[in-house]
Every structure is written in structure tokens, then in C-alpha cells.
Design a protein around this motif. Structure first.
Motif, PDB file in Angstrom:
ATOM      1  N   MET A  14       0.962  -1.137   0.398  1.00  7.43           N
ATOM      2  CA  MET A  14       0.508   0.267  -0.034  1.00  7.43           C
ATOM      3  C   MET A  14       0.915   1.296   0.308  1.00  7.43           C
ATOM      4  SD  MET A  14      -3.562  -0.948   2.387  1.00  7.43           S
ATOM      5  CE  MET A  14      -3.429   1.194   1.992  1.00  7.43           C
ATOM      6  N   LEU A  15       2.072   1.100   0.615  1.00 11.08           N
ATOM      7  CA  LEU A  15       3.134   2.387   0.961  1.00 11.08           C
ATOM      8  C   LEU A  15       3.657   2.277  -0.907  1.00 11.08           C
ATOM      9  CD1 LEU A  15       4.506   2.327   4.002  1.00 11.08           C
ATOM     10  CD2 LEU A  15       2.617   4.610   3.200  1.00 11.08           C
ATOM     11  N   SER A  16       4.097   1.500  -0.418  1.00 10.37           N
ATOM     12  CA  SER A  16       4.887   1.174  -2.154  1.00 10.37           C
ATOM     13  C   SER A  16       4.134   1.546  -3.142  1.00 10.37           C
ATOM     14  CB  SER A  16       6.125  -0.070  -2.141  1.00 10.37           C
ATOM     15  OG  SER A  16       6.443   0.073  -3.176  1.00 10.37           O
ATOM     16  N   VAL A  17       3.536   0.445  -3.951  1.00  7.68           N
ATOM     17  CA  VAL A  17       2.891   0.892  -5.165  1.00  7.68           C
ATOM     18  C   VAL A  17       1.763   2.285  -4.951  1.00  7.68           C
ATOM     19  CG1 VAL A  17       1.630  -0.583  -6.304  1.00  7.68           C
ATOM     20  CG2 VAL A  17       3.558  -1.595  -5.261  1.00  7.68           C
ATOM     21  N   ILE A 144       3.944   1.241  11.523  1.00  7.29           N
ATOM     22  CA  ILE A 144       3.749   2.310  11.999  1.00  7.29           C
ATOM     23  C   ILE A 144       3.500   3.853  11.059  1.00  7.29           C
ATOM     24  CG2 ILE A 144       5.160   3.988  13.053  1.00  7.29           C
ATOM     25  CD1 ILE A 144       7.040   2.140  13.740  1.00  7.29           C
ATOM     26  N   LEU A 145       4.139   3.872   9.901  1.00  9.67           N
ATOM     27  CA  LEU A 145       3.508   4.854   9.037  1.00  9.67           C
ATOM     28  C   LEU A 145       2.622   5.158   8.473  1.00  9.67           C
ATOM     29  CD1 LEU A 145       7.092   4.807   6.880  1.00  9.67           C
ATOM     30  CD2 LEU A 145       6.452   6.666   8.633  1.00  9.67           C
ATOM     31  N   LEU A 146       1.724   3.527   7.456  1.00  9.56           N
ATOM     32  CA  LEU A 146       0.654   3.899   7.281  1.00  9.56           C
ATOM     33  C   LEU A 146      -1.176   4.156   7.631  1.00  9.56           C
ATOM     34  CD1 LEU A 146      -0.719   2.960   4.418  1.00  9.56           C
ATOM     35  CD2 LEU A 146      -0.817   0.978   5.365  1.00  9.56           C
ATOM     36  N   PRO A 147      -0.582   4.236   9.199  1.00  9.48           N
ATOM     37  CA  PRO A 147      -2.210   4.590   9.642  1.00  9.48           C
ATOM     38  C   PRO A 147      -2.627   6.318   9.400  1.00  9.48           C
ATOM     39  CG  PRO A 147      -1.078   2.676  10.634  1.00  9.48           C
ATOM     40  CD  PRO A 147      -0.248   3.862  10.064  1.00  9.48           C
ATOM     41  N   PHE A 148      -1.109   6.478   9.786  1.00  3.88           N
ATOM     42  CA  PHE A 148      -0.856   8.565   9.198  1.00  3.88           C
ATOM     43  C   PHE A 148      -1.208   8.529   8.263  1.00  3.88           C
ATOM     44  CE2 PHE A 148       0.759   7.022  13.417  1.00  3.88           C
ATOM     45  CZ  PHE A 148       0.573   8.174  14.503  1.00  3.88           C
ATOM     46  N   LEU A 216      -9.236  -8.029  -3.021  1.00  5.75           N
ATOM     47  CA  LEU A 216      -9.407  -6.739  -2.501  1.00  5.75           C
ATOM     48  C   LEU A 216      -7.489  -5.868  -2.226  1.00  5.75           C
ATOM     49  CD1 LEU A 216     -10.272  -4.947   0.154  1.00  5.75           C
ATOM     50  CD2 LEU A 216      -9.633  -6.759   1.879  1.00  5.75           C
ATOM     51  N   MET A 217      -6.763  -5.757  -2.484  1.00  7.60           N
ATOM     52  CA  MET A 217      -5.612  -5.021  -2.939  1.00  7.60           C
ATOM     53  C   MET A 217      -5.882  -5.143  -3.595  1.00  7.60           C
ATOM     54  SD  MET A 217      -2.978  -4.508  -0.316  1.00  7.60           S
ATOM     55  CE  MET A 217      -3.132  -2.675  -0.886  1.00  7.60           C
ATOM     56  N   CYS A 218      -5.521  -5.406  -4.887  1.00  6.61           N
ATOM     57  CA  CYS A 218      -6.228  -4.239  -6.398  1.00  6.61           C
ATOM     58  C   CYS A 218      -7.231  -3.466  -6.089  1.00  6.61           C
ATOM     59  CB  CYS A 218      -6.770  -5.758  -7.268  1.00  6.61           C
ATOM     60  SG  CYS A 218      -6.228  -4.905  -8.937  1.00  6.61           S
ATOM     61  N   GLY A 275       6.178   6.987   1.651  1.00  2.58           N
ATOM     62  CA  GLY A 275       5.918   5.996   0.363  1.00  2.58           C
ATOM     63  C   GLY A 275       7.237   6.028  -0.559  1.00  2.58           C
ATOM     64  N   THR A 276       8.470   7.173  -0.663  1.00  3.13           N
ATOM     65  CA  THR A 276       9.304   6.864  -1.113  1.00  3.13           C
ATOM     66  C   THR A 276      10.365   5.986   0.038  1.00  3.13           C
ATOM     67  OG1 THR A 276       9.232   9.055  -2.078  1.00  3.13           O
ATOM     68  CG2 THR A 276      11.324   7.824  -1.981  1.00  3.13           C
ATOM     69  N   PHE A 277      10.302   7.002   1.198  1.00  2.00           N
ATOM     70  CA  PHE A 277      11.228   5.635   1.978  1.00  2.00           C
ATOM     71  C   PHE A 277      10.670   3.618   1.591  1.00  2.00           C
ATOM     72  CE2 PHE A 277      12.117   3.191   5.755  1.00  2.00           C
ATOM     73  CZ  PHE A 277      13.284   3.640   6.440  1.00  2.00           C
ATOM     74  N   ILE A 278       9.629   3.366   1.962  1.00  2.00           N
ATOM     75  CA  ILE A 278       9.303   1.925   1.984  1.00  2.00           C
ATOM     76  C   ILE A 278       9.695   1.345   0.672  1.00  2.00           C
ATOM     77  CG2 ILE A 278       7.456   0.615   2.211  1.00  2.00           C
ATOM     78  CD1 ILE A 278       8.348   1.354   4.214  1.00  2.00           C
ATOM     79  N   ARG A 279       9.193   2.324  -0.546  1.00  3.82           N
ATOM     80  CA  ARG A 279       9.591   1.564  -1.767  1.00  3.82           C
ATOM     81  C   ARG A 279      11.356   2.135  -2.384  1.00  3.82           C
ATOM     82  NH1 ARG A 279       6.524   1.381  -6.322  1.00  3.82           N
ATOM     83  NH2 ARG A 279       7.542   2.208  -8.261  1.00  3.82           N
ATOM     84  N   VAL A 280      11.740   2.768  -2.215  1.00  2.00           N
ATOM     85  CA  VAL A 280      13.449   2.585  -2.199  1.00  2.00           C
ATOM     86  C   VAL A 280      13.374   1.222  -1.226  1.00  2.00           C
ATOM     87  CG1 VAL A 280      15.167   3.544  -1.967  1.00  2.00           C
ATOM     88  CG2 VAL A 280      13.597   4.898  -3.037  1.00  2.00           C
ATOM     89  N   SER A 281      13.861   1.602   0.045  1.00  2.00           N
ATOM     90  CA  SER A 281      14.350  -0.072   0.877  1.00  2.00           C
ATOM     91  C   SER A 281      13.528  -0.925   0.165  1.00  2.00           C
ATOM     92  CB  SER A 281      13.627   0.463   2.434  1.00  2.00           C
ATOM     93  OG  SER A 281      14.187   1.480   2.112  1.00  2.00           O
ATOM     94  N   LEU A 282      12.498  -1.276  -0.140  1.00  5.63           N
ATOM     95  CA  LEU A 282      11.864  -2.081  -0.885  1.00  5.63           C
ATOM     96  C   LEU A 282      12.824  -2.803  -2.018  1.00  5.63           C
ATOM     97  CD1 LEU A 282      10.047  -4.905  -0.496  1.00  5.63           C
ATOM     98  CD2 LEU A 282       8.100  -3.475  -1.682  1.00  5.63           C
ATOM     99  N   SER A 283      12.764  -2.111  -3.038  1.00  5.22           N
ATOM    100  CA  SER A 283      13.465  -2.073  -4.230  1.00  5.22           C
ATOM    101  C   SER A 283      14.776  -2.923  -3.849  1.00  5.22           C
ATOM    102  CB  SER A 283      13.408  -1.247  -5.049  1.00  5.22           C
ATOM    103  OG  SER A 283      14.062   0.101  -4.196  1.00  5.22           O
ATOM    104  N   ILE A 284      15.494  -1.838  -3.214  1.00  2.96           N
ATOM    105  CA  ILE A 284      17.442  -2.226  -2.499  1.00  2.96           C
ATOM    106  C   ILE A 284      16.965  -3.911  -2.655  1.00  2.96           C
ATOM    107  CG2 ILE A 284      18.010  -0.095  -3.430  1.00  2.96           C
ATOM    108  CD1 ILE A 284      18.585   0.462  -0.302  1.00  2.96           C
ATOM    109  N   TYR A 285      16.357  -4.062  -1.203  1.00  2.00           N
ATOM    110  CA  TYR A 285      16.446  -5.210  -0.440  1.00  2.00           C
ATOM    111  C   TYR A 285      16.278  -5.821  -1.192  1.00  2.00           C
ATOM    112  CZ  TYR A 285      13.885  -8.820   1.910  1.00  2.00           C
ATOM    113  OH  TYR A 285      14.198 -10.964   2.539  1.00  2.00           O
TER     114      TYR A 285
END
Length: 357
Positions: A14-17, A144-148, A216-218, A275-285
Motif C-alpha cells: 500500500m505504501l510502495s505501490v 507504523i507509517l501507514l495509519p497516519f 481486495l488489495m487491487c 511512500g518513498t522510504f518504503i518503496r526505495v528500501s523495498l527495491s534495494i532489499y
């Protein structure tokens, strides 16, 4: 290795995509489809059960195998290596595009005098350490980030309702069906990231996600595109919305809470950077995880982060960046993702037929 639950994986997605669907594709979609852009989103969602069904079938039959091992087993070492290289390139581009777009917005909106090296370097250092700690850490931070992020998204939608005129969404198809076809790669590219990422992390889940939860995610990801897209057209009109570089951010600029509270667009910084933090972290992980190295798994992670930093520092205009996304990235991503889904399903069906024989 510690695993995460399907719910945690959905929070990451949800944060990344969501960053891609909520921010990056909307200017491109408005330019391509104008007023018909929201109809494109609905049409792509209508056909999404087809590829969600393919994704579910593949995940159920992978038996929690790492994707590289599964590819080696079903397609041989050579084709597997080619697919892994393409996956790696797309993962790197996923992180680079997000970081590039975020830094462009950051410099244009609230940090115009800060050197891009400082902005990119500090962001990548934080993302590298998150990726180095593993998927479980990324999942916890997402929780932690998503609810806010969700609360702030609802705030901007409700606060701006007074400025919206939904009659501006009509009439549809003024220029025929051509705008619909132009916008499909952008919407499909955003939604297909769900299948792209789920195939890469399915072996890290405590249980297999089902068709209903994937659907549901889609649906949620579709809403993350449809909400700000319709809001932009309803507030600014299709022509003005198309002229804006960041329509989602422009909606924050006009938020007014009562008579005395306005200029609360700083809340958008939290949403965007989350969103950027999670997306970039996920991509390099996933760059490190994808190659399934027994030793020095951190090397692809470090190399991916350093390559992003170098690429960010190269001179590239924002117009050239958007042109590359529209002409090459999104069409290529859609073709590859749909093609691999068909290839994997076909290979599994052939294997089952052979087993029965």
C-alpha cells in the motif's frame, strides 16, 4: 529467516505501490487521457480479476519456493538468469524513479537551496539500513507509517469537498476512444506492480495469500489512483489538472480547515516521504534477495543504492524524465509482467498435464 504475514506484505505494498498510483502516474495519465483518465482506471480494474487469478494460481503452485530456485527448476539456468537480470533492472528502476520524482518535488516545493547530493545521500543511507535489516523491519516501519498516511489522505479528501464540482468529470469520450488506449499502460503499470512484488516476496510470507485478499488489495490500489485523480479533475478541471506537475500535491495547497487554519500542505511531506522510504528500501532489499546469494547478500543492496545515487546526480531534465517513463518504462513493464504471468501459468499447466500422463 524471519517471515512476515500477508497483512504486513499488503501494508508494504500500500505504501510502495500506493506512491506510484497516487503520485507518479497521475500527471502522465492526465496528459494522455485528459477528462477520460478516471474511466481508464475503472476499465483496467474491470479486467484485473483475470491477471489476479493468474497470480493466485502461480503463488499457490510455487510452494513457497524462492523465485530464482523455482525459475531454475522450471526454465533452466540460462532463461532463469535472463529473467532474474530483467527483474533486477526493473527493481532498480522502481527505486530510482521514485527517488528521482521525490527529489524533483522536494527541490521545487520546499528545499530549493539544498544540494541534491545531500538529499539523495541521506535518503539512500536510511533506505540502505532498512533494507540491510530485512523485510520484517520494512514491514514494521510500514505498519507504523501507514495509519497516519491513511488519516491524512482522508483529511485532504474531506476538507476539499467544498471545492469539488463532479460535473467536470463529464462528458466522456469527447475525443473518441484514443485517449483510453493511451492511458492504459500507466494504470496497468501501477496495478501490475502488485503481481510483480508478490511473486518476489511470496516465499517470505507465513501463509499464501488467497484470491479474495489479492483482489481486495487491487481494489484498494485502484482507489489510491481514482481518488486523487477524480479530485484533481473536479477541483481544477481537466485542462488545469493536466497542466500541473503534481496534481495530488496541488490539492493539499488549497486545504482549509475552518476560517483560520490553512497552508497545511506540510502534511503531504510526511505522506510522500513515507511512500518513498518504503518503496526505495523495498527495491534495494529485493535486489539482494532476488539473487539468493549464500554469502555477501548485502553486495547487491549496496551496489543498487550506489548506482541510484550516481544516476540521480546525472543531469536529466524533468521533461526528459517524464518522456522516458511514458515512452519506455511503463509499456515495457506492462509487457514483461503480463508476458511472464502468461509464461508461468502456461509452464505450470504443461507440467500438470505431463504429470497426469
Amino acid at each position: 529467516m524471519p517471515k512476515i504475514t500477508p497483512i504486513q506484505s499488503y501494508m508494504i505494498i500500500m505504501l510502495s505501490v500506493g506512491l506510484m498510483n497516487h503520485v507518479i502516474i497521475i500527471p502522465l495519465l492526465l496528459e494522455a487521457s485528459k477528462r477520460d483518465a478516471w474511466l481508464v482506471v475503472l476499465l483496467v480494474f474491470v479486467v484485473s480479476p483475470v491477471w489476479i487469478g493468474c497470480l493466485n494460481y502461480i503463488i499457490q503452485n510455487m510452494n513457497n519456493q524462492h523465485i530464482k530456485k523455482w525459475l531454475d527448476q522450471h526454465f533452466g539456468k540460462f532463461l532463469s538468469a535472463i529473467l532474474v537480470i530483467i527483474y533486477s533492472l526493473l527493481l532498480w528502476l522502481m527505486g530510482f524513479i521514485s527517488l528521482k520524482d521525490t527529489l524533483t518535488w522536494t527541490i521545487a516545493s520546499y528545499l530549493p537551496q539544498t544540494p541534491i547530493l545531500v538529499l539523495a545521500g541521506t535518503t539512500l543511507v536510511a533506505c540502505f539500513f532498512a533494507a540491510f535489516q530485512g523485510l520484517r523491519t520494512i514491514a514494521i516501519v510500514s505498519g507504523i507509517l501507514l495509519p497516519f498516511v491513511v488519516i491524512l489522505g482522508n483529511l485532504v479528501e474531506i476538507a476539499n469537498f467544498q471545492f469539488k464540482d463532479y460535473t467536470l468529470l463529464f462528458p466522456l469520450l469527447e475525443n473518441g476512444t484514443a485517449p483510453l488506449w493511451k492511458g492504459i499502460p500507466y494504470v496497468a503499470g501501477g496495478l501490475l506492480e502488485l503481481s510483480f512484488l508478490m511473486l518476489l516476496i511470496q516465499h517470505k510470507l507465513t501463509k499464501k495469500p488467497g484470491f479474495k485478499s489479492l483482489m481486495l488489495m487491487c481494489f484498494i490500489l485502484t482507489g489510491l489512483t481514482l481518488g486523487p485523480l477524480m479530485g484533481s479533475i473536479a477541483i481544477f478541471g481537466p485542462d488545469e489538472a493536466d497542466n500541473q506537475r503534481y496534481p495530488s500535491y496541488a490539492q493539499w495547497r488549497i486545504v482549509r480547515l475552518g476560517e483560520y487554519v490553512e497552508h497545511v500542505d506540510f502534511f503531504s511531506i510526511y505522506q510522500w516521504l513515507s511512500g518513498t522510504f518504503i518503496r526505495v528500501s523495498l527495491s534495494i532489499y529485493l535486489l539482494g534477495e532476488l539473487w539468493n546469494l549464500q554469502k555477501r547478500r548485502w553486495l547487491p543492496v549496496l551496489f543498487g543504492a550506489l548506482a541510484m545515487l550516481v544516476a540521480i546526480l546525472l543531469p536529466m531534465s524533468d521533461m526528459a524524465f517524464l518522456d522516458l517513463l511514458g515512452r519506455f518504462y511503463f509499456p515495457s513493464f506492462c509487457i514483461f509482467t503480463v508476458g511472464t504471468l502468461i509464461l508461468y501459468v502456461g509452464r505450470m499447466i504443461i507440467s500438470r498435464i505431463r504429470q497426469k500422463e
